[in-house]
Design an enzyme around this catalytic site. Structure first.
Site, PDB file in Angstrom:
ATOM      1  CG  ASP A  78      -4.305   4.470   6.572  1.00 14.44           C
ATOM      2  OD1 ASP A  78      -3.305   4.821   6.616  1.00 14.44           O
ATOM      3  OD2 ASP A  78      -5.171   4.497   6.787  1.00 14.44           O
ATOM      4  CB  SER A  89      -1.375   0.202   1.011  1.00 16.13           C
ATOM      5  OG  SER A  89      -0.251   0.139   2.497  1.00 16.13           O
ATOM      6  CG  HIS A 122      -1.430   3.308   4.524  1.00 18.26           C
ATOM      7  ND1 HIS A 122      -2.521   3.086   5.044  1.00 18.26           N
ATOM      8  CD2 HIS A 122      -0.541   2.218   4.155  1.00 18.26           C
ATOM      9  CE1 HIS A 122      -1.981   1.880   4.596  1.00 18.26           C
ATOM     10  NE2 HIS A 122      -1.869   1.219   3.918  1.00 18.26           N
TER      11      HIS A 122
END
Ligand SMILES: *[C@@H]1O[C@H](CO)[C@@H](O)[C@H](O)[C@H]1NC(C)=O
Ligand SMILES: *[C@@H]1O[C@H](CO)[C@@H](O)[C@H](O)[C@H]1NC(C)=O
Length: 371
Positions: free
Chosen positions: A335, A42, A338
């Site tokens: 978040d 991610s 991240h």
């Protein structure tokens, strides 16, 4: 030179170009062109997971992801751009598209194969993500297309000039701590587990090398136990805000082995060059001294719980209630897992032009410039 000799010169040049095109069946590529191929998780996924059958835990294609830069959710796990987006910009390339976005790949600039939640091991979030092995099989498809376009030699030259960015491994370790509470079983074999992960990464690097890849960029693993999503797993009895030490110790071992393997590959594989960014150090430094880097908070902008560490951003997962900050640029984390775009930009600058102790032995700028 007389005018006649100039004309003759020109005609000869044109003729030789035409002959070379007829012989090779294609136009020669601009010699300076350096493509960017992106693999991993991610930290790098620009939207591949929008196109797979998975759950919202591995997707970020809903508001407020993308709110700062794109103004719509692209699938990137941030309020804006990720590090490969900045690297592409510094290398004067367009944004590199996700492989699954279209069947007509803009492969002359590169392709992004990364998938949120992906690990090195196929067992990590199996069936819900595109694991590293599958990402490599997509790269092999792109290689075949390039061969058709550029010929075998042309494709190999093109791939040898390209830069390969890889960020992977965190999920192989976080999965242990988030889905298996009996961590002690795992710790008995921590060393073996890390060796398996590193062994599999090495195999993937070697396979890219066989296809012509020579220039590799790595982000080593950040301080896993100290990111908000892991801190919330620490029992409240232990002081609030402390790190999940077992997780951090494990990624430290991984990083040590990664450095070692890269040195070995460099001496073994002819022409192999790499840039390894010490993400562990750069992120730890920002978590410990957020204000030094212009952040008000090391806590997340979007999420639930004391550090907004619970991964509820967007309200599309199990927990529907979440808080969202006004200005993501004041936060290190968007978040619980991240970074914000602002933090990603800082990391990208270090990856691009950092000194050898930050990104080494080469930095990405040097890799792109290398012939
Ligand atoms: C996607 O996954 C769900 C749940 O596993 C399944 O029911 C569904 O058939 C899958 N859809 C596709 C298109 O594969
Ligand atoms: C790669 O991982 C698998 C488990 O996913 C393991 O069985 C295999 O031995 C590993 N390969 C290497 C080279 O470590």
């Amino acid at each position: 030179m007389t005018r006649l000799s100039l004309v003759i010169c020109f005609v000869v040049l044109c003729l030789s170009l035409v002959i070379s095109i007829i012989r090779r069946g294609h136009l020669p590529l601009p010699t300076k062109h350096v493509a960017l191929f992106i693999f991993g998780d991610s930290h790098f996924d620009a939207g591949n997971n929008n196109y797979i059958n998975t759950t919202t835990y591995y997707q970020a294609n809903f508001w407020p992801f993308g709110k700062t830069f794109f103004n719509y959710p692209t699938g990137r796990f941030s309020d804006g751009r990720l590090t490969p987006d900045f690297i592409a910009e510094y290398a004067k390339l367009p944004l590199i598209s996700p492989y699954l976005q279209s069947s007509n790949h803009q492969s002359t600039s590169g392709v992004n194969f990364a998938s949120a939640g992906a690990g090195v091991l196929s067992e990590t979030h199996q069936g819900l993500v595109i694991d590293l092995r599958t990402q490599l099989s997509y790269f092999n498809i792109v290689e075949k297309q390039l061969k058709q376009k550029l010929g075998d030699e042309g494709a190999k030259t093109f791939l040898s000039k390209a830069v390969y960015l890889i960020s992977v491994g965190s999920n192989d370790y976080s999965v242990i701590f988030t889905t298996n509470p009996i961590v002690h079983q795992f710790f008995n074999s921590r060393k073996e587990y890390v060796e398996t992960v590193i062994g599999n990464v090495t195999t993937i690097i070697r396979e890219i090398y066989k296809k012509g890849g020579r220039k590799f960029g790595f982000l080593n693993l950040g301080p896993l136990g100290c990111i908000p999503s892991m801190k919330v797993l620490v029992p409240e009895a232990e002081s609030i805000g402390s790190c999940l030490e077992e997780a951090t110790e494990t990624v430290k071992l991984h990083n040590k082995k990664l450095s070692k393997v890269l040195l070995e590959l460099e001496s073994e594989l002819q022409g192999f060059r790499y840039a390894n960014h010490d993400f562990y150090a750069s992120l730890t430094e920002r978590i410990n001294n957020p204000s030094k880097y212009g952040f008000k908070e090391a806590m997340a902008c979007c999420g639930t719980g004391s550090l907004r560490g619970i991964l509820s951003c967007g309200g599309k997962r199990a927990i529907k209630e979440y808080q969202l900050c006004d200005n993501p640029g004041e936060h290190l984390f968007f978040d619980g897992d991240h970074l914000t775009e602002r933090a990603n930009k800082q990391i990208s600058e270090l990856m691009w032009s950092g000194a050898p102790d930050v990104t080494g032995p080469y930095n990405l700028k040097k890799l792109f410039e290398h012939k």
